[in-house]
Enzyme design. Structure first.
Site, PDB file in Angstrom:
ATOM      1  CE  LYS A  58      45.759  32.243  39.723  1.00 22.89           C
ATOM      2  NZ  LYS A  58      44.301  32.402  39.452  1.00 22.89           N
ATOM      3  CB  SER A  75      43.722  37.052  35.183  1.00 23.57           C
ATOM      4  OG  SER A  75      42.554  37.730  35.556  1.00 23.57           O
ATOM      5  CG  ASP A  76      42.644  35.121  41.724  1.00 20.96           C
ATOM      6  OD1 ASP A  76      42.670  33.881  41.564  1.00 20.96           O
ATOM      7  OD2 ASP A  76      42.018  35.677  42.645  1.00 20.96           O
ATOM      8  CB  THR A  77      37.922  36.515  38.732  1.00 23.81           C
ATOM      9  OG1 THR A  77      38.490  37.066  37.542  1.00 23.81           O
ATOM     10  CG2 THR A  77      36.555  37.135  38.970  1.00 23.81           C
ATOM     11  N   GLY A 112      42.202  40.822  39.564  1.00 23.63           N
ATOM     12  CA  GLY A 112      43.564  41.327  39.422  1.00 23.63           C
ATOM     13  C   GLY A 112      44.120  40.825  38.102  1.00 23.63           C
TER      14      GLY A 112
END
Length: 199
Positions: A58, A75-77, A112
């Site tokens: 991203k 960001s990735d949750t 992340g």
């Protein structure tokens, strides 16, 4: 700050109003450049590797799209229960099933975070343990009727009505909302973006 637009601190490769609000909470202004990626889990991919890979992808895609010299944050949750990644619910039944999986259990929220500028990219992962009280199916159905679960990993938002489901949080609360602020500030500091910099 060395960038082409001094009125902004960074670019955010996300459409998430929650992430934007969290960055604003610590005094940072961001340009938003949402990116559309295939977020499928690769065969055999563990949750930490998955969130880190997506965060980096991203950030890089956001940098390409923005065309600015600003640092770009991706960001990735994900919500992870017993090693299984729980994504965003596809429908009401799926959301209820997810919530019932989490009922009376402790799960992990993994985020992340990656920041890139030019050819430089740094990334990290934050993990928070979240324990739910025992839920009833009727509660889960009522929660789904609020419309809140459907754009959220794991089918719940701790900052909303689902706060009443949460018995305890061990680790970063802001991570569960969508961006771990302590770790993010540490990462941005390495790109010259400082929170609470003396004037």
């Amino acid at each position: 700050m060395q960038n082409s637009d001094s009125s902004y601190d960074l670019c955010l490769a996300s459409a998430s109003p929650r992430r934007e609000a969290l960055l604003e909470q610590i005094g940072l202004k961001c340009l938003k450049y949402p990116v559309d990626l295939n977020e499928s889990v690769l065969p055999g991919e563990a949750a930490p590797s998955y969130v880190m890979r997506l965060a980096e992808q991203k950030a890089l895609a956001g940098q390409e799209r923005s065309g600015t010299n600003l640092p770009v944050l991706g960001s990735d949750t994900s919500v992870v229960h017993q090693g299984k990644i729980l994504g965003k619910p596809k429908n009401k039944r799926h959301a209820v099933d997810m919530l019932m999986q989490l009922s009376g259990q402790t799960h992990q929220v993994m985020t992340g975070v990656a920041v890139c500028q030019g050819r430089r990219i740094l990334s990290l992962i934050s993990v928070t343990d979240v324990s739910f009280r025992v839920l009833t199916e009727d509660e889960c159905l009522a929660y789904c009727d609020s419309g809140e679960p459907f754009d959220k990993a794991g089918g719940y938002g701790i900052q909303g009505l689902a706060a009443v489901f949460v018995r305890s949080v061990s680790g970063s609360y802001s991570n569960v909302v969508g961006l771990p602020l302590f770790e993010t500030a540490e990462l941005l500091n390495q790109f010259g973006i400082r929170v609470l910099e003396p004037s």
